[in-house]
Enzyme design. Structure first.
Site, PDB file in Angstrom:
ATOM      1  N   CYS A  32      23.655  56.254  32.061  1.00  0.00           N
ATOM      2  CA  CYS A  32      22.510  57.051  31.618  1.00  0.00           C
ATOM      3  C   CYS A  32      21.808  56.439  30.413  1.00  0.00           C
ATOM      4  O   CYS A  32      20.583  56.528  30.283  1.00  0.00           O
ATOM      5  CB  CYS A  32      22.961  58.468  31.249  1.00  0.00           C
ATOM      6  N   ASP A  57      28.994  63.183  30.704  1.00  0.00           N
ATOM      7  CA  ASP A  57      29.562  64.314  31.442  1.00  0.00           C
ATOM      8  C   ASP A  57      30.323  63.834  32.670  1.00  0.00           C
ATOM      9  O   ASP A  57      31.361  64.396  33.032  1.00  0.00           O
ATOM     10  CB  ASP A  57      28.454  65.279  31.865  1.00  0.00           C
ATOM     11  N   CYS A 107      21.873  60.804  29.051  1.00  0.00           N
ATOM     12  CA  CYS A 107      22.878  61.716  29.587  1.00  0.00           C
ATOM     13  C   CYS A 107      22.609  63.155  29.125  1.00  0.00           C
ATOM     14  O   CYS A 107      21.885  63.403  28.163  1.00  0.00           O
ATOM     15  CB  CYS A 107      24.273  61.265  29.171  1.00  0.00           C
ATOM     16  N   ASP A 108      23.227  64.081  29.812  1.00  0.00           N
ATOM     17  CA  ASP A 108      22.837  65.491  29.788  1.00  0.00           C
ATOM     18  C   ASP A 108      22.586  66.094  28.411  1.00  0.00           C
ATOM     19  O   ASP A 108      21.551  66.717  28.176  1.00  0.00           O
ATOM     20  CB  ASP A 108      23.918  66.334  30.483  1.00  0.00           C
ATOM     21  N   LYS A 109      23.518  65.960  27.480  1.00  0.00           N
ATOM     22  CA  LYS A 109      23.404  66.685  26.217  1.00  0.00           C
ATOM     23  C   LYS A 109      22.514  65.985  25.202  1.00  0.00           C
ATOM     24  O   LYS A 109      22.122  66.578  24.191  1.00  0.00           O
ATOM     25  CB  LYS A 109      24.797  66.914  25.602  1.00  0.00           C
ATOM     26  N   CYS A 135      22.025  60.441  36.407  1.00  0.00           N
ATOM     27  CA  CYS A 135      22.338  60.857  37.780  1.00  0.00           C
ATOM     28  C   CYS A 135      21.075  61.281  38.535  1.00  0.00           C
ATOM     29  O   CYS A 135      20.235  62.011  38.015  1.00  0.00           O
ATOM     30  CB  CYS A 135      23.346  61.980  37.756  1.00  0.00           C
ATOM     31  N   GLU A 141      32.170  71.948  32.593  1.00  0.00           N
ATOM     32  CA  GLU A 141      31.579  72.023  33.925  1.00  0.00           C
ATOM     33  C   GLU A 141      32.673  71.913  34.987  1.00  0.00           C
ATOM     34  O   GLU A 141      33.718  71.329  34.760  1.00  0.00           O
ATOM     35  CB  GLU A 141      30.567  70.899  34.119  1.00  0.00           C
ATOM     36  N   SER A 172      28.075  71.683  36.781  1.00  0.00           N
ATOM     37  CA  SER A 172      27.214  70.511  36.771  1.00  0.00           C
ATOM     38  C   SER A 172      25.930  70.836  37.514  1.00  0.00           C
ATOM     39  O   SER A 172      25.901  71.689  38.410  1.00  0.00           O
ATOM     40  CB  SER A 172      27.932  69.349  37.464  1.00  0.00           C
TER      41      SER A 172
END
Length: 564
Positions: free
Chosen positions: A58, A91, A132-134, A204, A454, A480
């Protein structure tokens, strides 16, 4: 030498506090060491932060994107760029073990660390990058907290992998594990899917959390129009970085600040885009936290209200067929927003980082209908993908994402209770989950886990075993963005706070009614209260370190799992 005026102040610049006047000679000495020259002290300082590194694809090429931004700022000559780093937790790599406890915690650390640097050094403007996600909500929270002219740039989606002539993503790998355990695919097939799913840099590929939050940032107006959907490895991304560099200087000169942009209207626009694209349930958690930093009142009811009137028009994974790259080719977020605007479903007068309104930004954007993006009159689903459930099992709310292809609207079945995700995963591996069951995973909330992990490992395995249409899963943890099926998370109050989920016993009938937005334990409420009264006082799993601090500070998922 000697022509520089050491007595010079820069009263119109926030960075005057670190570079103006005789008393700041030591500070200027440090700044000269990192590249500032006499003429640069006249300029505003623009900080650029990213979580670039090798711990996840990511963020893999964010250092290159940061370099492009710095290069263009220097080329313009109107500001001086300074780069710093922030942390990131992958994640995907933290998934399915105790490392996932740190994922949501990292959102707070990212926000806190960016705030710390920006306010310790008094930079004038800011560009935050994330992959990435956060990293995305963390950067957005800090941007709003510090409230200096800022732009967020998403690092970009990964390109899809390919196996047997079809596009695959990380979701397929998780589900392949369940297929292998159910003897539906061979070890060689599992290896080939694993080998091919992630071909390079980028987050992702489906409408999972990272891509969802990139869409959120663009819909909020804090990212440049069209920037959310470019793949990380797209050659055009270099020019997106150049655009960001030019725009941040303009935004600074115009004095546009993040809280001027992220208003209630902007947040409602973001919720509408999440609903229209079938975005991750994590967007609920993160938008609640973002709204708090913006000083905007936002509740779960706002998500329910907007999702009911905004149709699901983008056919994206995990519930649909396509990935973010397909959406990019189909017009990206501007196309989604132009369609919603044409139907009166978003606020066109919301200000954006360009200095223009949403409507002005979209003026020349053509509407493109395709297999990826449907007409509002012919949606995948007449309302949005986010449903807020309440009832005797979740008095303060729970969150579910519905795909356009989900046929089942109601489920009632016996509870099968697990005290942790890992305990449940063992049961899944042993094929102990049966059709009709309502799997309850508790003690995985913000305080209880801690960190609200998650559940993709469990849910993907259930999909792989072919149980997705026949069971439901309810948890005080979260999912997720790659999760699909009747999976309900964010149950509040959580078990640690003696919410009703802590009182459920094996065999209790659980009712899930999506159309009525109900989540109930089908036993008398007096019995629920009696069980709760008998519960022992919770004991924190951690009393020191960052997780120990987090347990003491974190709030309910219904409030965005914010810390205070």
């Amino acid at each position: 030498m000697g022509k520089f005026d050491v007595k010079r102040y820069y009263p119109d610049q926030r960075s005057n506090r670190i570079k103006g006047g005789v008393e700041r000679a030591p500070h200027r000495a440090f700044l000269r060491a990192v590249g500032m020259k006499d003429e640069d002290f006249e300029k505003p300082i623009i900080a650029i932060a990213s979580p670039a590194g090798e711990i996840t694809p990511c963020n893999l090429n964010l250092n290159l994107q940061t370099a492009y931004i710095k290069e263009e700022i220097k080329r313009q000559g109107r500001a001086f760029p300074i780069e710093f780093s922030v942390i990131s937790v992958s994640d995907g790599i933290a998934m399915g073990h105790e490392g996932m406890r740190y994922s949501l915690v990292s959102r707070e650390l990212i926000a806190d660390s960016i705030e710390t640097v920006l306010n310790a050094h008094f930079y004038d403007a800011f560009v935050g990058l994330g992959g990435c996600d956060k990293t995305i909500p963390g950067a957005l929270m800090a941007i709003l907290r510090v409230n200096i002219p800022s732009i967020f740039l998403y690092g970009g989606t990964i390109m899809p992998g390919e196996y047997n002539g079809r596009a695959i993503t990380i979701q397929d790998v998780y589900e392949a594990v369940g297929q292998y355990q159910a003897d539906k695919i061979s070890e060689e097939e599992l290896y080939q899917i694993e080998f091919r799913a992630c071909p390079g840099a980028g987050a992702c590929g489906g409408q999972y959390t990272a891509n969802t939050m990139a869409c959120v940032a663009e819909a909020l107006g804090i990212s440049l129009p069209g920037s959310a959907s470019y793949p990380a490895v797209d050659p055009e991304r270099k020019y997106v970085c150049y655009d960001v560099a030019r725009q941040i200087v303009e935004t600074y000169q115009k004095g546009i600040k993040p809280r001027d942009i992220v208003t209630k209207k902007a947040i409602e626009n973001a919720i509408a885009v999440v609903a229209a694209t079938g975005g991750s349930t994590n967007a609920v958690l993160h938008l609640l936290a973002i709204a708090r930093e913006a000083g905007v009142e936002l509740t779960l009811d706002d998500f329910s209200r907007i999702s009911k009137r905004v149709p699901l028009i983008a056919d994206l994974k995990p519930g649909g067929r396509f990935v973010m790259y397909d959406l990019h080719k189909a017009g990206g977020v501007p196309n989604i927003m132009k369609i919603l605007l044409s139907e009166g479903l978003i606020h066109g007068d919301a200000l954006t980082v360009t200095g223009k309104t949403v409507e002005e930004n979209l003026k020349d954007t053509p509407i493109i209908y395709s297999d990826v993006v449907r007409r509002v009159s012919d949606p995948l689903k007449k309302d949005g993908g986010i449903v807020i459930l309440r009832g005797t099992l979740a008095p303060d709310g729970a969150v579910m994402k519905i795909s356009g292809i989900m046929a089942k609207k109601k489920h009632i079945g016996p509870a099968k209770v697990f005290e942790s995700e890992q305990e449940c995963f063992v049961a899944v591996q042993q094929r102990k989950i049966k059709p009709g069951d309502v799997v309850i995973i508790r003690n995985e909330g913000p305080k209880g886990a801690p960190g609200m992990p998650e559940m993709l490992q469990v849910t993907a395995a259930l999909v792989g075993q072919g149980l997705i249409e026949d069971i439901a899963l309810v948890t005080d943890g979260r999912f997720s963005g790659a999760t699909r099926g009747m999976m309900i998370g964010h149950v509040s109050p959580e078990a640690y706070d003696k919410g009703p989920i802590a009182a459920v016993k094996d065999g209790d009938p659980i009712l899930i009614d999506i159309e009525r937005e109900v989540l109930n334990i089908e036993i008398p409420e007096d019995e629920i209260k009696r069980r709760i009264m008998k519960l022992p006082e919770p004991k924190p799993k951690f009393t020191s370190g960052i997780l120990g601090k987090y347990i003491k500070m974190v709030q309910s998922a219904s409030k965005g799992a914010i810390t205070q």
